[in-house]
Write a protein that holds these residues in place. Structure first.
Motif, short mmCIF file in Angstrom:
data_model
loop_
_atom_site.label_atom_id
_atom_site.label_comp_id
_atom_site.label_asym_id
_atom_site.label_seq_id
_atom_site.Cartn_x
_atom_site.Cartn_y
_atom_site.Cartn_z
N ALA A 65 0.84 -1.20 0.00
CA ALA A 65 0.00 0.00 0.00
C ALA A 65 0.87 1.25 0.00
N MET A 70 0.04 5.22 -1.53
CA MET A 70 -0.97 5.63 -0.57
C MET A 70 -0.29 6.25 0.65
N GLU A 74 -4.51 7.74 4.16
CA GLU A 74 -5.37 7.04 3.21
C GLU A 74 -5.51 5.57 3.57
N ILE A 75 -4.40 4.96 4.01
CA ILE A 75 -4.46 3.54 4.40
C ILE A 75 -5.34 3.39 5.63
N ASP A 77 -7.87 5.36 6.60
CA ASP A 77 -9.27 5.57 6.22
C ASP A 77 -9.84 4.35 5.51
N HIS A 78 -9.04 3.79 4.59
CA HIS A 78 -9.52 2.63 3.85
C HIS A 78 -9.70 1.43 4.78
N THR A 79 -8.77 1.26 5.71
CA THR A 79 -8.85 0.15 6.66
C THR A 79 -10.11 0.24 7.51
N ALA A 81 -12.81 1.81 6.89
CA ALA A 81 -14.03 1.72 6.07
C ALA A 81 -14.30 0.30 5.59
N THR A 82 -13.30 -0.56 5.66
CA THR A 82 -13.45 -1.94 5.17
C THR A 82 -13.39 -2.93 6.33
N PRO A 120 -7.88 -1.42 -2.22
CA PRO A 120 -8.40 -0.38 -3.12
C PRO A 120 -8.35 -0.83 -4.58
N THR A 121 -9.29 -0.38 -5.35
CA THR A 121 -9.34 -0.75 -6.78
C THR A 121 -8.17 -0.14 -7.55
N THR A 122 -7.48 0.81 -6.93
CA THR A 122 -6.33 1.44 -7.60
C THR A 122 -5.06 0.61 -7.48
#
Length: 288
Positions: A65, A70, A74-75, A77-79, A81-82, A120-122
């Motif tokens: 990541a 990232m 960002e890591i 927030d993504h964590t 949220a998932t 992430p899809t990115t």
């Protein structure tokens, strides 16, 4: 894919400058590896971009990541949220079960599918598209050997590195069967030797769960024995050659699969951010 040797790249070279360069090794530890987020955030806040990253298991995922570009924020927030969202996690995991499975059972999940669902899809498909060189540690099950991979397809290699025995299915790379890289090398900092002026190793293996009197059940014994073996491995490595900075975030008695406790893990391990900043200040001052 070809044989696993096709995935192994050459060493990266480093031009030493007046500003000390940094490389980071993110260790294995399952959910405890969410503490790596603090390390990435601290480096972001200091304006430090590693010249190379190594990782085993969850450390390879966190390292990837960062290598993708990232930020720590960002890591985080993504964590949250998932994997930090209990209903979302359970729904996704249930949807990824084998079609004939009527309940969630360890050992039967395809980790590459899980990574593609949660990351992430990115995320790129290939190591060549990473912004920072990444060395991913895996374990060749039948050859009884550590394998360091740094080129080729990214997702299968990350899945191989994080394929915790008895939890996820082993991963085939070429004709070789791979399992969790942390089994052979829990914190692979030695693979960064010569690539940077300052090498940082982060250990999130932790210790067996319990209050010291509780008799562990068979699952607890399985994971706890793994932790004891890994800590023995780390202790030997540190006696032989330690990195300039070696840190152990406070992860308490967090279980390897406690991803739903993401917020708790981040809260209890927050102090490692300042520890890293102080350690870097000491090392850089000593070098100047």
């Amino acid at each position: 894919m070809g044989d696993y040797a096709d995935f192994v790249g050459s060493d990266y070279t480093l031009a030493v400058s007046s500003t000390p360069s940094v490389a980071v090794a993110f260790g294995c530890g399952g959910a405890r590896g969410l503490a790596h987020i603090h390390i990435i955030e601290a480096l972001d806040e200091l304006g430090i971009r590693p010249v190379a990253i190594a990782g085993a298991s969850i450390g390879s995922i966190m390292g990837a990541a960062m290598a993708v570009g990232m930020s720590g924020a960002e890591i985080r927030d993504h964590t949250l949220a998932t994997v930090g969202n209990r209903p979302a996690v359970l729904n996704k995991i249930w949807s990824l079960r084998p079609v004939n499975m009527r309940s969630i059972r360890f050992g039967q999940f395809n980790l590459e599918r899980i990574l593609r669902t949660f990351l992430p899809t990115t995320f790129p498909e290939n190591f060549a598209d990473l912004h920072i060189p990444l060395k991913v540690v895996t374990t060749d099950y039948y050859e009884q050997a550590e394998v360091v991979i740094e080129k080729g397809e990214l997702f299968p290699v990350l899945a191989a590195s994080a394929a915790i025995p008895a939890v996820f299915m082993p991963v085939k790379l070429g004709e070789r069967v791979m399992i969790d890289g942390g089994i052979m090398n829990p914190v692979p900092y030695e693979h960064l030797a010569g690539l940077a002026d300052i090498i940082i190793g982060i250990d999130v293996v932790g210790g067996p769960e319990g209050n010291g009197r509780h008799i562990p059940n068979r699952i607890e014994s399985l994971f706890g024995a793994g932790q004891l073996t890994m800590q023995s491995n780390i202790a030997l490595k540190l006696r032989l050659q330690a990195p300039q900075i070696f840190l152990r975030p406070a992860v308490g008695r967090t279980g390897v699969l406690d991803f739903l406790k993401a917020r708790e893990i981040l809260a209890m391990s927050a102090g490692v951010k300042d520890e890293l900043k102080f350690a870097l200040d000491r090392v850089i001052t000593a070098k100047n």
